[in-house]
Structure formats: C-alpha cells, structure tokens
Design a protein around this motif. Structure first.
Motif, PDB file in Angstrom:
ATOM      1  N   TRP A  49       0.836  -1.206   0.000  1.00 19.12           N
ATOM      2  CA  TRP A  49       0.000   0.000   0.000  1.00 19.12           C
ATOM      3  C   TRP A  49       0.870   1.255   0.000  1.00 19.12           C
ATOM      4  CZ3 TRP A  49      -4.981   1.737  -0.308  1.00 19.12           C
ATOM      5  CH2 TRP A  49      -5.237   3.019   0.169  1.00 19.12           C
ATOM      6  N   LEU A  66       2.490   1.856  -3.354  1.00 21.26           N
ATOM      7  CA  LEU A  66       1.515   2.375  -4.305  1.00 21.26           C
ATOM      8  C   LEU A  66       1.229   3.853  -4.045  1.00 21.26           C
ATOM      9  CD1 LEU A  66      -0.904  -0.675  -4.321  1.00 21.26           C
ATOM     10  CD2 LEU A  66       0.223   0.238  -6.360  1.00 21.26           C
ATOM     11  N   GLU A  67       1.120   4.218  -2.775  1.00 20.25           N
ATOM     12  CA  GLU A  67       0.873   5.617  -2.419  1.00 20.25           C
ATOM     13  C   GLU A  67       2.034   6.503  -2.866  1.00 20.25           C
ATOM     14  OE1 GLU A  67      -1.855   7.306  -0.341  1.00 20.25           O
ATOM     15  OE2 GLU A  67      -2.629   5.787  -1.700  1.00 20.25           O
ATOM     16  N   TRP A  98      -0.157   5.417  -7.198  1.00 23.05           N
ATOM     17  CA  TRP A  98      -0.870   4.255  -7.716  1.00 23.05           C
ATOM     18  C   TRP A  98      -0.534   3.941  -9.176  1.00 23.05           C
ATOM     19  CZ3 TRP A  98      -4.120   0.741  -5.183  1.00 23.05           C
ATOM     20  CH2 TRP A  98      -4.242   0.971  -3.817  1.00 23.05           C
ATOM     21  N   ARG A 148       1.088   1.622 -11.385  1.00 21.98           N
ATOM     22  CA  ARG A 148       1.504   0.235 -11.170  1.00 21.98           C
ATOM     23  C   ARG A 148       2.886  -0.067 -11.727  1.00 21.98           C
ATOM     24  NH1 ARG A 148      -3.941  -3.430 -12.179  1.00 21.98           N
ATOM     25  NH2 ARG A 148      -5.155  -2.614 -10.423  1.00 21.98           N
ATOM     26  N   THR A 157       5.415   1.418  -9.437  1.00 22.03           N
ATOM     27  CA  THR A 157       5.436   0.667  -8.179  1.00 22.03           C
ATOM     28  C   THR A 157       6.148  -0.667  -8.352  1.00 22.03           C
ATOM     29  OG1 THR A 157       3.347   1.697  -7.525  1.00 22.03           O
ATOM     30  CG2 THR A 157       4.004  -0.291  -6.341  1.00 22.03           C
ATOM     31  N   PRO A 164      -7.352   2.361  -4.856  1.00 24.69           N
ATOM     32  CA  PRO A 164      -6.786   3.698  -4.636  1.00 24.69           C
ATOM     33  C   PRO A 164      -7.812   4.676  -4.101  1.00 24.69           C
ATOM     34  CG  PRO A 164      -7.259   3.385  -6.959  1.00 24.69           C
ATOM     35  CD  PRO A 164      -7.550   2.079  -6.284  1.00 24.69           C
ATOM     36  N   ARG A 171      -4.587   4.708 -11.627  1.00 28.09           N
ATOM     37  CA  ARG A 171      -4.663   3.317 -11.196  1.00 28.09           C
ATOM     38  C   ARG A 171      -4.142   2.338 -12.237  1.00 28.09           C
ATOM     39  NH1 ARG A 171     -10.138   0.272  -9.141  1.00 28.09           N
ATOM     40  NH2 ARG A 171      -9.143  -1.648  -8.438  1.00 28.09           N
TER      41      ARG A 171
END
Length: 464
Positions: free
Chosen positions: A419, A422-423, A427, A429, A432, A454, A462
């Motif tokens: 999480w 991602l933050e 977000w 991907r 990340t 998200p 996202r």
C-alpha cells in the motif's frame, strides 16, 4: 525447564503410556519432541530430540528437563512452566539451547499441555526445531543486503548500492542529502572504502557543531600566533585528510565567508592555514552532506550558487526509514546482534508484538531512532525476545493514541508495504512494480489478493 512447586503430587508419565504407533510417528519426524510430568522430569524423548541436543534418550528420561534441555530461558522464562500454569500454548518461540558438546544452537519452541485419556493434565509436551541452517541462510541474506556498514533490501537503497562503486572510482565531489539519522556518514565511509583512497584517512567534520571562527581553524589549521590562543602550529582537517577523504557534514550551515574559502579550495586544490602566507596543496576527495534543501537555500541567497554546483557534481538522496519499512526487521536484527556482542547478552530478536509496533511507527529519527530503541530495550530485556514493555515509552501501546496494536502477520506487513509503495507512486503500477523489483503481473495479483483500491484523488493513475 523449571522445578515444580513443592507439595504437588508426582504423576509420572513414562513413554510406555504412548501407543507403539504414536512412538513410531514421533520418532520419524524431524522436530524434537519431549514430554515432562508434573515434577518437570522428562518422560519421553524422541530421536530428533537426541540428535538436536546431543543427549541420548536413556540419559534424558527421568531427569529434570532443565538439566537436559539447557536453554537460555530455563531460569527466567520457562515456556513449559508458562503453559502448565496458564493452560496457554507457546508457538514458535525463538530461544537458544546448549548442546551436550557445549555448542549453542538457535531453536524454535512450541509447548502444550499433556493430558491422559480422561482429559486430566499429566504434564507438558514441547516440540522444537533446529534453526541453525535457517540462521545461516539469514546471515547469507544479510550479506547480500549489505554494503560496508549499510544494510538494506529496499529497492531505492539497492539502487544506491549499485551506484556507489562507480561513484567511488571518481574523485569528484559528492553531495549526500537526507534527514538526520538516515546514514549519510555511513554512505560517505562506504564511498571512501570503495575508492582508491581507501588506505588513506577518512576525516569527518560536523560543520553545524562549531562556530564559524573555530570551524575555519578546524578545517584549514593555523600557525602559532594566528590568534590569541594559538600558541603553536596546528594541522587542520584538510591536512589530516591528505590522500584520503574529507567528509563535511551539514554543509548547509557554513557562513558565506567560509563558503568563499571552501570554493577556492575546490577550484584551486590549495588552501592557506590561518596566519600563514603560504598555500598548501590539498590532495583530498571531498564528500558533503546536508539535511537541508540546498537548492532552496541557493534561491534564498543564503548559499552560494557557484559552491552549490561545485559540491553537487554527484548527488545521492537517502530515503527516510518510513520510506523503506521493509528494512526494519533486517536493521533491528542487525542492532540486536551488535548489542549482544557489546553487552554480552543473548537476546534472540523481536516478538511479533514488538515488530508490529516498529512497523506502525513513523520513525522521525530514522535509523538512529531505531538503534536507540533497541539499545533501550537491551537495558530492560534480560533474555529471549524483546517485548513491547521493553521499548521506550513513546513506542509502547499504553502511551499511544488510538486503538492498541494487536500484532501484524507477515501477510499484513506485506500488504502495508505494498500500500505504501503504491501511495508513493500515486498508484502507478508500472512505477510501483519497478520500485519493488517485481513483475507488473505479480503486482496486479497482489493488489487483487489484498483487495487494495486507490483513494479517489489518485484513481486516474490506477491503470498506468
């Protein structure tokens, strides 16, 4: 592992109370198993227990378990005693035992009550697993995640690890940015030890700790009579760092006047001690560090632009510990091992509850705060695992606002780390996945498995 209270009726449970099938099963498993009666005397000792402890079953049977199973918690925190007194089992508790040959080995222990066919408690049972191989694998993993005195498996730090050998080959100045406690001096030392100057001295100066007049003398030295108390010549840090590395920490705190002198050294590779009329050549590599935003100071006019470009040939930014929480278990174990050597203790590690507290904390003091928390725990923890009540007050659940922490499973820790990654990447991907070092399809599966979605403000990113 502890002597039973007097007055308790002895009920001996020899191995004969087990069925032959049960004995065959218990002797075929890799985990050690032994049972005790209510007087703490060993009533069964399987083959794996013999191999792990080095004690033959014939010698173990009938003896107090503390004489056979010589563990570092027998006197202070006996697992079987806890189970027999509370009825609560212990699961996978890490301790150390002393084998018959005198060698200490790490093991994982679980305990439970031993009952007869009528459900009456007749003793306790303990299973244990040799962790020697696991511990060796852990050490190997730690070696892979280590560069000098820096330890990290976080992708952002691994990227820095990969850059350091290349940067070390050059004599260019380096600027290390990062909050206090992030390990700026450790990175500077690693650069020195990886460089051709490794056999030379590494000299560190905290520029923010000295007033301007003292700092100038500290850096460049002085001759006798240069000022009131200068009774004899004194070498400065530049001279002491000759053919080595000079690390100037908190470079953002030096005055404009000293910035001019430092700029001249970087441009001409010479300096002049206070009170001297003779220039001295400087064969020194300079590494600087700051917790401030030097770019902003340049815009404000409090830091010289030309000096900024001179020291900012190569810039490294060290992340906060809160940005690499996956390193917390690794760093905590590193400090535990270090303090074990310094304090001659045998602390095994963090309990699940203590680790959960560490994973929830934001660590404003970064790695230095984590080290201090472990050092504090060593004062209060006699042996075994560090528990929440051993931690500094500001980390203990009773001193924290909000609901108490109940502990994190490894899956919950992974979910939280995912999480936060991602933050950090809004977000995105692909970004990340790149930061975490995983395939984007793996990331997609984990997001789906953990049910992560998200916030509204980041929803447009996202699928990117």
């Amino acid at each position: 592992m502890t002597k039973a209270p007097r007055g308790r009726e002895r009920v001996f449970a020899p191995a004969s109370h087990l069925t032959p099938q049960t004995e065959i099963i218990l002797n075929s498993i890799a985990d050690g198993v032994f049972t005790v009666d209510l007087d703490w005397r060993v009533s069964f000792f399987n083959q794996a227990a013999e191999e792990i402890t080095g004690v033959p079953a014939a010698e173990a049977l009938g003896r107090p378990c503390c004489e056979v199973f010589r563990a570092n918690v027998c006197e202070s925190a006996c697992m079987l005693r806890h189970t027999l007194e509370t009825g609560k089992p212990v699961v996978n508790q890490a301790i150390a035992i002393l084998r018959a040959d005198g060698r200490e080995i790490p093991i994982s222990v679980s305990t439970a009550l031993l009952r007869d066919e009528h459900g009456k408690v007749i003793g306790g049972v303990e299973t244990f697993r040799d962790l020697s191989l696991v511990e060796e694998l852990r050490r190997e993993i730690r070696r892979q995640y280590r560069l000098g005195d820096i330890i990290s498996k976080a992708p952002v730090m691994q990227k820095i690890f990969s850059l350091l050998p290349e940067i070390a080959r050059s004599d260019s100045t380096v600027l290390i940015e990062g909050e206090s406690g992030t390990g700026k001096e450790l990175v500077a030392r690693a650069l020195h030890h990886l460089s051709r100057r490794a056999k030379g001295p590494f000299i560190a100066v905290n520029c923010g700790a000295l007033p301007d007049t003292l700092l100038e003398s500290e850096l460049f030295g002085h001759t006798a009579g240069a000022f009131t108390d200068a009774r004899k010549d004194r070498l400065g840090r530049f001279a002491l760092a000759e053919k080595g590395t000079l690390f100037l920490d908190e470079i953002g705190d030096i005055s404009p006047a000293l910035q001019v002198r430092l700029l001249r050294v970087l441009e001409e590779r010479t300096y002049m001690p206070l009170g001297s009329s003779r220039s001295v050549k400087a064969d020194v590599r300079i590494i600087t560090a700051t917790h401030k935003d030097l770019g902003k100071l340049v815009q404000e006019g409090s830091f010289r632009r030309d000096l900024y470009y001179r020291i900012n040939v190569v810039k490294l930014r060290l992340p906060r510990l809160a940005e690499r929480k996956e390193d917390i278990p690794l760093l905590a174990q590193h400090f535990i091992e270090r303090f074990n050597r310094l304090r001659d203790k045998k602390i095994m590690g963090l309990s699940h509850e203590a680790l959960a507290i560490f994973m929830h904390h934001d660590w404003p003091g970064n790695v230095r705060e984590l080290e201090n928390a472990i050092e504090h725990a060593f004062i209060l923890c006699p042996s075994g695992l560090i528990q929440p009540h051993h931690l500094p007050e500001h980390l203990r659940p009773e001193y924290q606002s909000g609901p108490p922490l109940t502990g994190l499973t490894l899956e919950e820790i992974e979910k939280r780390a995912l999480w936060e990654a991602l933050e950090r990447n809004q977000w995105r991907r692909l970004a990340t996945a790149r930061e975490l070092g995983v395939d984007k399809n793996t990331l997609r599966r984990k997001i789906k498995r953990f049910g992560l979605t998200p916030p509204e403000s980041t929803a447009p990113h996202r699928l990117s």
